[in-house]
Design an enzyme around this catalytic site. Structure first.
Site, short mmCIF file in Angstrom:
data_model
loop_
_atom_site.label_atom_id
_atom_site.label_comp_id
_atom_site.label_asym_id
_atom_site.label_seq_id
_atom_site.Cartn_x
_atom_site.Cartn_y
_atom_site.Cartn_z
N ASP A 251 -1.42 9.03 -10.71
CA ASP A 251 -1.39 7.91 -11.66
C ASP A 251 0.04 7.50 -11.97
O ASP A 251 0.35 6.30 -12.10
CB ASP A 251 -2.11 8.28 -12.95
CG ASP A 251 -3.62 8.36 -12.78
OD1 ASP A 251 -4.12 7.89 -11.74
OD2 ASP A 251 -4.29 8.88 -13.70
N GLU B 285 -4.73 2.17 -4.22
CA GLU B 285 -3.27 2.21 -4.15
C GLU B 285 -2.69 0.93 -3.55
O GLU B 285 -1.53 0.89 -3.15
CB GLU B 285 -2.81 3.43 -3.33
CG GLU B 285 -3.21 3.43 -1.87
CD GLU B 285 -4.54 4.15 -1.63
OE1 GLU B 285 -4.73 4.68 -0.53
OE2 GLU B 285 -5.39 4.17 -2.55
N ASP C 187 0.86 -1.18 0.00
CA ASP C 187 0.00 0.00 0.00
C ASP C 187 0.90 1.24 0.00
O ASP C 187 1.81 1.36 0.84
CB ASP C 187 -0.90 0.02 1.23
CG ASP C 187 -1.93 1.14 1.16
OD1 ASP C 187 -3.05 0.88 0.70
OD2 ASP C 187 -1.58 2.27 1.57
N HIS D 207 -4.31 14.21 -9.69
CA HIS D 207 -4.48 12.79 -9.94
C HIS D 207 -3.58 12.27 -11.05
O HIS D 207 -3.25 11.08 -11.07
CB HIS D 207 -5.95 12.49 -10.27
CG HIS D 207 -6.85 12.59 -9.07
ND1 HIS D 207 -6.98 11.57 -8.16
CD2 HIS D 207 -7.64 13.61 -8.63
CE1 HIS D 207 -7.84 11.95 -7.21
NE2 HIS D 207 -8.24 13.17 -7.47
N ASN E 169 -2.15 12.95 -4.29
CA ASN E 169 -3.24 13.40 -5.16
C ASN E 169 -3.66 14.82 -4.82
O ASN E 169 -3.89 15.66 -5.70
CB ASN E 169 -4.44 12.46 -5.05
CG ASN E 169 -4.27 11.20 -5.87
OD1 ASN E 169 -3.56 11.19 -6.87
ND2 ASN E 169 -4.92 10.12 -5.45
#
Length: 330
Positions: free
Chosen positions: A214, A240, A197, A210, A205
């Protein structure tokens, strides 16, 4: 039902038809196939039906010549001759043929050896059909099937893989792991499970948008693919979170794998602009079958518990043992 006299009359009429030169000529030339008859030596004695339109030769150019003239491949020609010698006939025998000028085409040959009343061969009758149109249709169907299979393969890949990272989706990764377990057997070798994680991904973010988020996800996917072995199964578990299934890996091996991923992520720097670099870290929890769990679902649950233990312990670490602390959100 016809009586014997009617049958005899019909046979007599048919024999009369065959002995009438004009009617016989009409029958032969009206045939949609090429019609050939050869003598015992294989020289053409009859060249009728669609033969001239099919091969391009006028009758005078082929009469008295071996029917080999019309077939484009010596090996296929000899194979056809052996079939006729062995069985006396062939039906829809696929063979390469050749037109006047050398253009090859696919032909279907039906033929029978003719014998006299004493059973001695006196020649062969051939019916030849141009199959090039059929072959074109078959080739087109084959191409279309190839394209369709390719499209189905692409759709299957898209259904099983995460578009952003290229890794397997959660369900596909678990299914692949279950298949690997069935093929290996729990009693024969260990099976490692690692859950990852990204730490404080929401802040990435929120701070950079975002699109940068990504890129962070894609970076972790790239690292996991690079560290994984050929038979390891790597997937995006959701959001994630990422998962890796390692056939044959005991607890030490899967812990080492997770640590190599963690270190590689810690050392990576995501360049946003000339003066902005993003540093990211990842936490992981690992488990193994059959040492830690009896089933894949139990191993995933234990790895998940250990992942959150890593979060509670300060993040950017791998946990491979159980903790009595209560799980809290990270």
């Amino acid at each position: 039902m016809p009586v014997a006299g009617d049958l005899l009359a019909a046979q007599t009429d048919f024999i009369a038809l065959l002995t009438d030169p004009d009617l016989l000529q009409l029958m032969l030339f009206a045939c949609p196939d090429g019609v050939l008859a050869t003598n015992e030596e294989g020289d053409i004695a009859l060249y009728a039906g669609a033969s001239e339109a099919m091969f391009g030769y006028r009758p005078v150019e082929v009469m008295g010549h071996s029917y080999r003239l019309l077939l484009g491949d010596e090996q296929a020609f000899q194979s056809l001759r052996r079939e006729l010698e062995s069985h006396g006939q062939v039906s829809n025998y696929e063979i390469p043929a050749v037109r006047k000028g050398g253009a090859a085409f696919s032909a279907a040959v039906s033929a029978a050896v003719m014998k006299d009343r004493y059973g001695c061969p006196i020649g062969t009758i051939f019916y030849i059909r141009d199959h090039s149109g059929v072959r074109q249709i078959e080739d087109a169907l084959r191409r279309n099937n190839t394209q369709l299979n390719h499209l189905v393969s692409e759709l299957d890949h898209l259904a099983k893989h995460d578009q952003l990272t290229g890794l397997l989706r959660r369900g596909s990764a678990v299914e692949a792991a279950e298949d690997a377990l069935l093929s290996s057997g729990l009693e024969r070798e260990p099976f490692g499970v690692a859950l990852f994680d990204l730490d404080q991904f929401k802040s990435v973010n929120d701070s950079y948008g975002h699109l940068v988020g990504d890129r962070v996800l894609a970076t972790l996917a790239t690292v996991m693919r690079r560290v994984a072995r050929a038979n390891d199964i790597v997937g995006r578990f959701g959001g994630e979170e990422f998962v890796a299934f390692l056939p044959g890996a005991d607890l030490a091996a899967v812990s080492g794998f997770a640590e190599r991923v963690r270190v590689a992520i810690e050392r990576s720097r995501l360049v946003i602009s000339d003066d902005i670099h993003v540093s990211i870290t990842v936490s992981a929890g690992v488990a193994t079958l059959p040492t830690c769990a009896d089933s894949l679902n139990d191993a995933l649950r234990i790895a998940d518990d250990r992942l959150y233990a890593a979060k509670r312990a300060g993040r950017n670490r791998v946990v491979n043992h159980d903790s009595d602390e209560r799980r809290s959100a990270a």
